[in-house]
Design a protein around this motif. Structure first.
Motif, PDB file in Angstrom:
ATOM      1  N   ASP A  39      26.797  17.122 -38.928  1.00  0.00           N
ATOM      2  CA  ASP A  39      26.868  17.689 -37.582  1.00  0.00           C
ATOM      3  C   ASP A  39      26.893  19.217 -37.679  1.00  0.00           C
ATOM      4  O   ASP A  39      26.750  19.779 -38.771  1.00  0.00           O
ATOM      5  N   ASN A  40      27.103  19.897 -36.556  1.00  0.00           N
ATOM      6  CA  ASN A  40      27.083  21.364 -36.531  1.00  0.00           C
ATOM      7  C   ASN A  40      28.207  22.000 -37.347  1.00  0.00           C
ATOM      8  O   ASN A  40      28.118  23.143 -37.741  1.00  0.00           O
ATOM      9  N   ARG A  44      30.036  15.302 -42.625  1.00  0.00           N
ATOM     10  CA  ARG A  44      29.129  14.204 -42.976  1.00  0.00           C
ATOM     11  C   ARG A  44      29.216  13.140 -41.898  1.00  0.00           C
ATOM     12  O   ARG A  44      30.298  12.702 -41.536  1.00  0.00           O
ATOM     13  N   ILE A  45      28.056  12.761 -41.333  1.00  0.00           N
ATOM     14  CA  ILE A  45      28.004  11.721 -40.299  1.00  0.00           C
ATOM     15  C   ILE A  45      26.774  10.848 -40.521  1.00  0.00           C
ATOM     16  O   ILE A  45      25.909  11.167 -41.325  1.00  0.00           O
ATOM     17  N   ASP A  46      26.711   9.776 -39.779  1.00  0.00           N
ATOM     18  CA  ASP A  46      25.538   8.908 -39.743  1.00  0.00           C
ATOM     19  C   ASP A  46      24.978   9.026 -38.328  1.00  0.00           C
ATOM     20  O   ASP A  46      25.278   8.217 -37.470  1.00  0.00           O
ATOM     21  N   GLY A  47      24.207  10.090 -38.075  1.00  0.00           N
ATOM     22  CA  GLY A  47      23.730  10.371 -36.729  1.00  0.00           C
ATOM     23  C   GLY A  47      22.301   9.940 -36.520  1.00  0.00           C
ATOM     24  O   GLY A  47      21.403  10.363 -37.234  1.00  0.00           O
ATOM     25  N   LYS A  48      22.100   9.104 -35.520  1.00  0.00           N
ATOM     26  CA  LYS A  48      20.750   8.644 -35.185  1.00  0.00           C
ATOM     27  C   LYS A  48      20.377   9.152 -33.803  1.00  0.00           C
ATOM     28  O   LYS A  48      21.207   9.204 -32.906  1.00  0.00           O
ATOM     29  N   ASN A  49      19.112   9.536 -33.648  1.00  0.00           N
ATOM     30  CA  ASN A  49      18.588  10.028 -32.374  1.00  0.00           C
ATOM     31  C   ASN A  49      19.484  11.131 -31.823  1.00  0.00           C
ATOM     32  O   ASN A  49      20.165  10.965 -30.824  1.00  0.00           O
ATOM     33  N   VAL A  50      19.454  12.265 -32.498  1.00  0.00           N
ATOM     34  CA  VAL A  50      20.375  13.368 -32.235  1.00  0.00           C
ATOM     35  C   VAL A  50      19.631  14.557 -31.625  1.00  0.00           C
ATOM     36  O   VAL A  50      18.596  14.975 -32.130  1.00  0.00           O
ATOM     37  N   LEU A  51      20.192  15.113 -30.549  1.00  0.00           N
ATOM     38  CA  LEU A  51      19.717  16.365 -29.968  1.00  0.00           C
ATOM     39  C   LEU A  51      20.596  17.478 -30.520  1.00  0.00           C
ATOM     40  O   LEU A  51      21.819  17.436 -30.375  1.00  0.00           O
ATOM     41  N   MET A  52      19.965  18.435 -31.198  1.00  0.00           N
ATOM     42  CA  MET A  52      20.708  19.549 -31.770  1.00  0.00           C
ATOM     43  C   MET A  52      19.769  20.724 -32.008  1.00  0.00           C
ATOM     44  O   MET A  52      18.554  20.588 -31.899  1.00  0.00           O
ATOM     45  N   LYS A  58      27.951  26.619 -34.868  1.00  0.00           N
ATOM     46  CA  LYS A  58      29.143  25.796 -34.684  1.00  0.00           C
ATOM     47  C   LYS A  58      29.306  25.263 -33.265  1.00  0.00           C
ATOM     48  O   LYS A  58      29.640  24.115 -33.067  1.00  0.00           O
ATOM     49  N   ASN A  59      29.061  26.077 -32.240  1.00  0.00           N
ATOM     50  CA  ASN A  59      29.297  25.652 -30.857  1.00  0.00           C
ATOM     51  C   ASN A  59      28.040  25.190 -30.135  1.00  0.00           C
ATOM     52  O   ASN A  59      28.074  24.989 -28.930  1.00  0.00           O
ATOM     53  N   ASP A  60      26.927  25.037 -30.846  1.00  0.00           N
ATOM     54  CA  ASP A  60      25.709  24.541 -30.209  1.00  0.00           C
ATOM     55  C   ASP A  60      25.841  23.059 -29.876  1.00  0.00           C
ATOM     56  O   ASP A  60      26.604  22.334 -30.509  1.00  0.00           O
ATOM     57  N   PRO A  61      25.081  22.595 -28.879  1.00  0.00           N
ATOM     58  CA  PRO A  61      25.120  21.178 -28.515  1.00  0.00           C
ATOM     59  C   PRO A  61      24.755  20.266 -29.692  1.00  0.00           C
ATOM     60  O   PRO A  61      23.886  20.597 -30.505  1.00  0.00           O
ATOM     61  N   PHE A  62      25.441  19.144 -29.754  1.00  0.00           N
ATOM     62  CA  PHE A  62      25.161  18.105 -30.746  1.00  0.00           C
ATOM     63  C   PHE A  62      25.420  16.778 -30.043  1.00  0.00           C
ATOM     64  O   PHE A  62      26.564  16.416 -29.784  1.00  0.00           O
ATOM     65  N   ILE A  63      24.343  16.079 -29.677  1.00  0.00           N
ATOM     66  CA  ILE A  63      24.458  14.841 -28.902  1.00  0.00           C
ATOM     67  C   ILE A  63      23.706  13.750 -29.638  1.00  0.00           C
ATOM     68  O   ILE A  63      22.505  13.875 -29.885  1.00  0.00           O
ATOM     69  N   LYS A  64      24.406  12.665 -29.986  1.00  0.00           N
ATOM     70  CA  LYS A  64      23.768  11.587 -30.740  1.00  0.00           C
ATOM     71  C   LYS A  64      23.629  10.328 -29.903  1.00  0.00           C
ATOM     72  O   LYS A  64      24.143  10.245 -28.799  1.00  0.00           O
ATOM     73  N   ASP A  65      22.910   9.369 -30.448  1.00  0.00           N
ATOM     74  CA  ASP A  65      22.641   8.075 -29.800  1.00  0.00           C
ATOM     75  C   ASP A  65      21.879   8.238 -28.488  1.00  0.00           C
ATOM     76  O   ASP A  65      22.189   7.605 -27.479  1.00  0.00           O
ATOM     77  N   LEU A  66      20.858   9.092 -28.515  1.00  0.00           N
ATOM     78  CA  LEU A  66      20.062   9.364 -27.317  1.00  0.00           C
ATOM     79  C   LEU A  66      19.249   8.151 -26.876  1.00  0.00           C
ATOM     80  O   LEU A  66      18.754   7.400 -27.705  1.00  0.00           O
ATOM     81  N   GLN A  67      19.118   8.021 -25.561  1.00  0.00           N
ATOM     82  CA  GLN A  67      18.221   7.035 -24.977  1.00  0.00           C
ATOM     83  C   GLN A  67      17.073   7.734 -24.249  1.00  0.00           C
ATOM     84  O   GLN A  67      15.933   7.322 -24.348  1.00  0.00           O
ATOM     85  N   TYR A  68      17.409   8.771 -23.473  1.00  0.00           N
ATOM     86  CA  TYR A  68      16.426   9.565 -22.741  1.00  0.00           C
ATOM     87  C   TYR A  68      16.818  11.033 -22.814  1.00  0.00           C
ATOM     88  O   TYR A  68      18.002  11.357 -22.882  1.00  0.00           O
ATOM     89  N   VAL A  69      15.818  11.910 -22.752  1.00  0.00           N
ATOM     90  CA  VAL A  69      16.064  13.346 -22.621  1.00  0.00           C
ATOM     91  C   VAL A  69      15.060  13.873 -21.605  1.00  0.00           C
ATOM     92  O   VAL A  69      13.874  13.561 -21.664  1.00  0.00           O
ATOM     93  N   GLU A  70      15.571  14.657 -20.658  1.00  0.00           N
ATOM     94  CA  GLU A  70      14.719  15.304 -19.669  1.00  0.00           C
ATOM     95  C   GLU A  70      15.151  16.755 -19.564  1.00  0.00           C
ATOM     96  O   GLU A  70      16.315  17.084 -19.775  1.00  0.00           O
TER      97      GLU A  70
END
Length: 130
Positions: A39-40, A44-52, A58-70
């Motif tokens: 992550d940011n 150590r993580i197991d991140g799938k479908n991540v927006l970053m 350090k403070n930037d967005p980190f969003i995992k398990d995405l379904q949709y992004v608009e």
């Protein structure tokens, strides 16, 4: 025979090295990654479908398990298994390392209210293959 073994090993090596982590560019340096190991905060993580962001601060967005992004020029909305997340531009715009705030998780009703209040219309919307 030695030539055939060498050829097969070379092809396998190319396949292994060529099968990297796929990423889709959103805007600036915001990407959707199929898979990430860290992550940011470099945990150590197991991140799938991540927006970053890449590079990630350090403070930037980190969003995992995405379904949709608009998104549009000033907002990114990420829908996940845990709700909706909103990344809003600040005076610097939507950019990595700029201190863009992430809000969420939000319910569908809260997201609808945000969209109406801010007259949100997306430029593009993508479904994430899970």
């Amino acid at each position: 025979m030695k030539y055939k073994i060498h050829l097969v090993l070379s092809i396998l090596l190319l396949l292994v090295l060529g099968c990297g982590n796929r990423k889709t560019k959103i805007l600036d340096y915001y990407y959707i990654y199929d898979y990430v190991d860290f992550d940011n905060n470099r945990n150590r993580i197991d991140g799938k479908n991540v927006l970053m962001c890449n590079p990630a601060f350090k403070n930037d967005p980190f969003i995992k398990d995405l379904q949709y992004v608009e998104w549009n020029e000033s907002v990114i909305i990420a829908t996940t298994n845990d709700g909706h997340f909103i990344i809003e531009a600040n005076s610097n715009g939507l950019c990595c390392g700029c201190g863009n705030e992430t809000k969420g998780p939000l319910t569908s009703n809260e997201l609808d209210i945000f969209k109406i209040k801010n007259n949100f219309h997306y430029i593009e919307k993508i479904k994430i293959n899970q």
